[in-house]
Design a protein around this motif. Structure first.
Motif, PDB file in Angstrom:
ATOM      1  N   THR A 155      32.903  61.894  48.064  1.00  0.00           N
ATOM      2  CA  THR A 155      33.628  63.077  48.514  1.00  0.00           C
ATOM      3  C   THR A 155      32.689  63.977  49.305  1.00  0.00           C
ATOM      4  N   LEU A 156      33.124  64.399  50.495  1.00  0.00           N
ATOM      5  CA  LEU A 156      32.295  65.264  51.321  1.00  0.00           C
ATOM      6  C   LEU A 156      32.353  66.701  50.842  1.00  0.00           C
ATOM      7  N   MET A 157      31.222  67.391  50.921  1.00  0.00           N
ATOM      8  CA  MET A 157      31.168  68.803  50.548  1.00  0.00           C
ATOM      9  C   MET A 157      31.995  69.652  51.501  1.00  0.00           C
ATOM     10  N   THR A 158      32.202  69.181  52.716  1.00  0.00           N
ATOM     11  CA  THR A 158      32.910  69.964  53.733  1.00  0.00           C
ATOM     12  C   THR A 158      34.415  69.753  53.713  1.00  0.00           C
ATOM     13  N   GLY A 159      34.899  68.832  52.860  1.00  0.00           N
ATOM     14  CA  GLY A 159      36.331  68.625  52.724  1.00  0.00           C
ATOM     15  C   GLY A 159      36.893  67.580  53.671  1.00  0.00           C
ATOM     16  N   GLY A 160      38.128  67.150  53.386  1.00  0.00           N
ATOM     17  CA  GLY A 160      38.837  66.234  54.265  1.00  0.00           C
ATOM     18  C   GLY A 160      38.487  64.772  54.104  1.00  0.00           C
ATOM     19  N   PHE A 161      37.643  64.426  53.139  1.00  0.00           N
ATOM     20  CA  PHE A 161      37.154  63.052  53.028  1.00  0.00           C
ATOM     21  C   PHE A 161      36.786  62.757  51.585  1.00  0.00           C
ATOM     22  N   GLY A 162      37.287  61.632  51.052  1.00  0.00           N
ATOM     23  CA  GLY A 162      36.972  61.243  49.691  1.00  0.00           C
ATOM     24  C   GLY A 162      38.061  60.366  49.117  1.00  0.00           C
ATOM     25  N   SER A 163      37.793  59.772  47.958  1.00  0.00           N
ATOM     26  CA  SER A 163      38.781  58.909  47.316  1.00  0.00           C
ATOM     27  C   SER A 163      38.616  58.967  45.807  1.00  0.00           C
ATOM     28  N   ILE A 164      39.726  58.783  45.102  1.00  0.00           N
ATOM     29  CA  ILE A 164      39.694  58.781  43.638  1.00  0.00           C
ATOM     30  C   ILE A 164      38.952  57.555  43.124  1.00  0.00           C
ATOM     31  N   LEU A 165      39.090  56.429  43.812  1.00  0.00           N
ATOM     32  CA  LEU A 165      38.386  55.223  43.398  1.00  0.00           C
ATOM     33  C   LEU A 165      36.880  55.451  43.408  1.00  0.00           C
ATOM     34  N   GLY A 166      36.400  56.163  44.397  1.00  0.00           N
ATOM     35  CA  GLY A 166      34.978  56.491  44.446  1.00  0.00           C
ATOM     36  C   GLY A 166      34.558  57.373  43.289  1.00  0.00           C
ATOM     37  N   VAL A 167      35.427  58.313  42.905  1.00  0.00           N
ATOM     38  CA  VAL A 167      35.129  59.181  41.769  1.00  0.00           C
ATOM     39  C   VAL A 167      35.040  58.360  40.481  1.00  0.00           C
ATOM     40  N   VAL A 168      35.900  57.354  40.348  1.00  0.00           N
ATOM     41  CA  VAL A 168      35.848  56.462  39.183  1.00  0.00           C
ATOM     42  C   VAL A 168      34.492  55.761  39.128  1.00  0.00           C
ATOM     43  N   PHE A 169      34.050  55.223  40.259  1.00  0.00           N
ATOM     44  CA  PHE A 169      32.747  54.552  40.306  1.00  0.00           C
ATOM     45  C   PHE A 169      31.619  55.545  39.998  1.00  0.00           C
ATOM     46  N   GLY A 170      31.731  56.763  40.541  1.00  0.00           N
ATOM     47  CA  GLY A 170      30.707  57.778  40.301  1.00  0.00           C
ATOM     48  C   GLY A 170      30.636  58.179  38.839  1.00  0.00           C
ATOM     49  N   ALA A 171      31.804  58.321  38.193  1.00  0.00           N
ATOM     50  CA  ALA A 171      31.831  58.689  36.775  1.00  0.00           C
ATOM     51  C   ALA A 171      31.210  57.596  35.922  1.00  0.00           C
ATOM     52  N   ILE A 172      31.501  56.344  36.235  1.00  0.00           N
ATOM     53  CA  ILE A 172      30.918  55.228  35.487  1.00  0.00           C
ATOM     54  C   ILE A 172      29.396  55.233  35.636  1.00  0.00           C
ATOM     55  N   THR A 173      28.919  55.428  36.864  1.00  0.00           N
ATOM     56  CA  THR A 173      27.480  55.433  37.119  1.00  0.00           C
ATOM     57  C   THR A 173      26.776  56.550  36.350  1.00  0.00           C
ATOM     58  N   VAL A 174      27.268  57.769  36.507  1.00  0.00           N
ATOM     59  CA  VAL A 174      26.621  58.921  35.863  1.00  0.00           C
ATOM     60  C   VAL A 174      26.753  58.832  34.350  1.00  0.00           C
ATOM     61  N   GLY A 175      27.918  58.417  33.860  1.00  0.00           N
ATOM     62  CA  GLY A 175      28.117  58.303  32.418  1.00  0.00           C
ATOM     63  C   GLY A 175      27.188  57.278  31.782  1.00  0.00           C
ATOM     64  N   LEU A 176      27.018  56.141  32.426  1.00  0.00           N
ATOM     65  CA  LEU A 176      26.139  55.103  31.889  1.00  0.00           C
ATOM     66  C   LEU A 176      24.685  55.573  31.844  1.00  0.00           C
ATOM     67  N   VAL A 177      24.254  56.230  32.908  1.00  0.00           N
ATOM     68  CA  VAL A 177      22.868  56.701  32.943  1.00  0.00           C
ATOM     69  C   VAL A 177      22.655  57.816  31.916  1.00  0.00           C
ATOM     70  N   ALA A 178      23.642  58.705  31.758  1.00  0.00           N
ATOM     71  CA  ALA A 178      23.522  59.791  30.785  1.00  0.00           C
ATOM     72  C   ALA A 178      23.408  59.249  29.368  1.00  0.00           C
ATOM     73  N   ASN A 179      24.076  58.134  29.102  1.00  0.00           N
ATOM     74  CA  ASN A 179      24.097  57.565  27.759  1.00  0.00           C
ATOM     75  C   ASN A 179      23.001  56.533  27.535  1.00  0.00           C
ATOM     76  N   ALA A 180      22.247  56.213  28.592  1.00  0.00           N
ATOM     77  CA  ALA A 180      21.261  55.137  28.506  1.00  0.00           C
ATOM     78  C   ALA A 180      20.184  55.417  27.476  1.00  0.00           C
ATOM     79  N   VAL A 181      19.839  56.694  27.261  1.00  0.00           N
ATOM     80  CA  VAL A 181      18.770  57.044  26.329  1.00  0.00           C
ATOM     81  C   VAL A 181      19.086  56.583  24.903  1.00  0.00           C
ATOM     82  N   PHE A 182      20.364  56.470  24.572  1.00  0.00           N
ATOM     83  CA  PHE A 182      20.741  56.038  23.225  1.00  0.00           C
ATOM     84  C   PHE A 182      20.555  54.530  23.028  1.00  0.00           C
ATOM     85  N   PHE A 183      20.508  53.794  24.114  1.00  0.00           N
ATOM     86  CA  PHE A 183      20.361  52.339  24.021  1.00  0.00           C
ATOM     87  C   PHE A 183      18.947  51.881  24.378  1.00  0.00           C
ATOM     88  N   ILE A 184      18.220  52.749  25.090  1.00  0.00           N
ATOM     89  CA  ILE A 184      16.848  52.430  25.477  1.00  0.00           C
ATOM     90  C   ILE A 184      15.980  53.614  25.063  1.00  0.00           C
TER      91      ILE A 184
END
Length: 370
Positions: free
Chosen positions: A307-336
């Motif tokens: 999603t662009l900071m300036t607006g007019g561009f982005g997708s929900i599918l990308g947000v899903v991928f972004g949430a998975i990425t950030v969520g996995l890294v945030a939780n990684a400390v519990f597994f490693i």
């Protein structure tokens, strides 16, 4: 001639080249790398039955608020009050569940506490949106003001009514209320039942280990699915993109720009309320500090998702991928355990900066360098 040659170039693109032009392609590649790296580094523990449930829980809560933030950003606005709205909504529900309905109207049911709270948060979202569109002030400044205002109101109410900034030990409403159960219980138990039937999902005694995902996973799917449909298949979605791309041109073409923006501020308030409800009915607690910095995570995930900071561009599918990425890294400390948790912030800062550059390049590729 330039327009014709550009059109011919786009028509001659291969399927692979078209995929590379998708706004979510960068976040998808990063997500795959993170999944593979975490699976190897944790020796598969991150994706065993319990690990998968815990990862999905944090991914879903990020995804709920990031979806609201992303749709608003596509329309060219920001909402920095999301985190404080989470704390306010959680406080409101918990206090009603503990002390009863306002004005001495009696004991609060989980459904009543939720819908009264939702009415208040939607009202606040409407007020924020109206201030932005009527005053012409930056949504960054307006919502920053409400970030402080709502956080302060939450703490004052906690101390005034509850004599503490926390409420804990609420009864487990999931045991007697279907509404509390769909907010804070478990869903998709069939997935773990199949896993158990196939010989997995076993504890040390040979019994089924995990029985379902947290309910917030279901609500994330619903919110993301509806948002995807609205953005890609409806006139409202076209209005949202047009508003973020050029609001004056959109207004000249009959787009109700002000109504779109106000509605989206109310949508982010709705997402924050859903986040809070899932937490309250899952843990039977509330805290004035809940939601702290979540507005920044929501915006970061939206940007990582294309999603662009300036607006007019982005997708929900990308947000899903972004949430998975950030969520996995945030939780990684519990597994490693060897990983210092502070590295999560280093990673998030680095990937956020990289995403900004990547998104701009993809936008130029799509628009022909405009």
């Amino acid at each position: 001639m330039a327009d014709r040659s550009e059109a011919n170039r786009l028509q001659q693109e291969t399927a692979f080249q078209k995929i590379l032009r998708r706004p979510e392609i960068g976040s998808f590649v990063v997500m795959i790398i993170i999944i593979a790296a975490l699976a190897i580094a944790s020796d598969g523990k991150a994706f065993n039955p319990l690990g998968l449930k815990n990862n999905i829980a944090i991914i879903a809560q990020y995804g709920i608020i990031a979806t609201g933030a992303a749709v608003l950003m596509i329309a060219g606005e920001f909402d920095l009050s999301i985190g404080s709205m989470i704390g306010f909504a959680g406080m409101s529900m918990a206090m009603m569940l503990k002390w009863g309905l306002p004005f001495g109207l009696g004991e609060a049911t989980p459904a009543a506490a939720f819908f009264i709270t939702l009415a208040m948060t939607l009202g606040i979202g409407w007020v924020i949106g109206m201030i932005v569109v009527r005053s012409g002030l930056s949504s960054f400044i307006v919502t920053l003001a409400f970030l402080f205002f709502l956080r302060g109101v939450t703490e004052v109410c906690f101390r005034l009514i509850n004599q503490s900034t926390q409420i804990s030990g609420l009864q487990d409403f999931k045991l007697e209320s279907w509404f509390a159960d769909i907010m804070g219980g478990e869903v998709f138990g069939w997935f773990y039942d199949i896993w158990f039937a196939l010989g997995g999902n076993l504890n040390r005694n040979g019994e089924q280990w995990v029985h379902g995902f947290d309910a917030r996973f279901f609500w994330w799917i619903v919110i993301a699915g509806v948002s995807y449909f609205v953005l890609s298949r409806t006139q409202i979605g076209n209005w949202i993109y047009a508003t973020g791309d050029n609001k004056e041109a959109a207004r000249a073409n009959g787009v109700p720009v002000d109504k779109v923006k106000v509605g989206l501020f109310m949508f982010t308030a709705f997402c924050a309320t859903m986040f809070a409800a899932c937490q309250v009915y899952d843990t039977n607690t509330s805290d004035a500090a809940k939601g702290n910095l979540m507005e920044l995570f929501a915006i970061a995930i939206a940007v990582v998702g294309g999603t662009l900071m300036t607006g007019g561009f982005g997708s929900i599918l990308g947000v899903v991928f972004g949430a998975i990425t950030v969520g996995l890294v945030a939780n990684a400390v519990f597994f490693i355990p060897a990983i210092d948790g502070a590295w999560f912030r280093v990673f998030l800062g680095g990937i956020l900066l990289a995403a900004v550059f990547a998104n701009e390049r993809i936008r130029k590729r799509i628009t022909g360098g405009i």
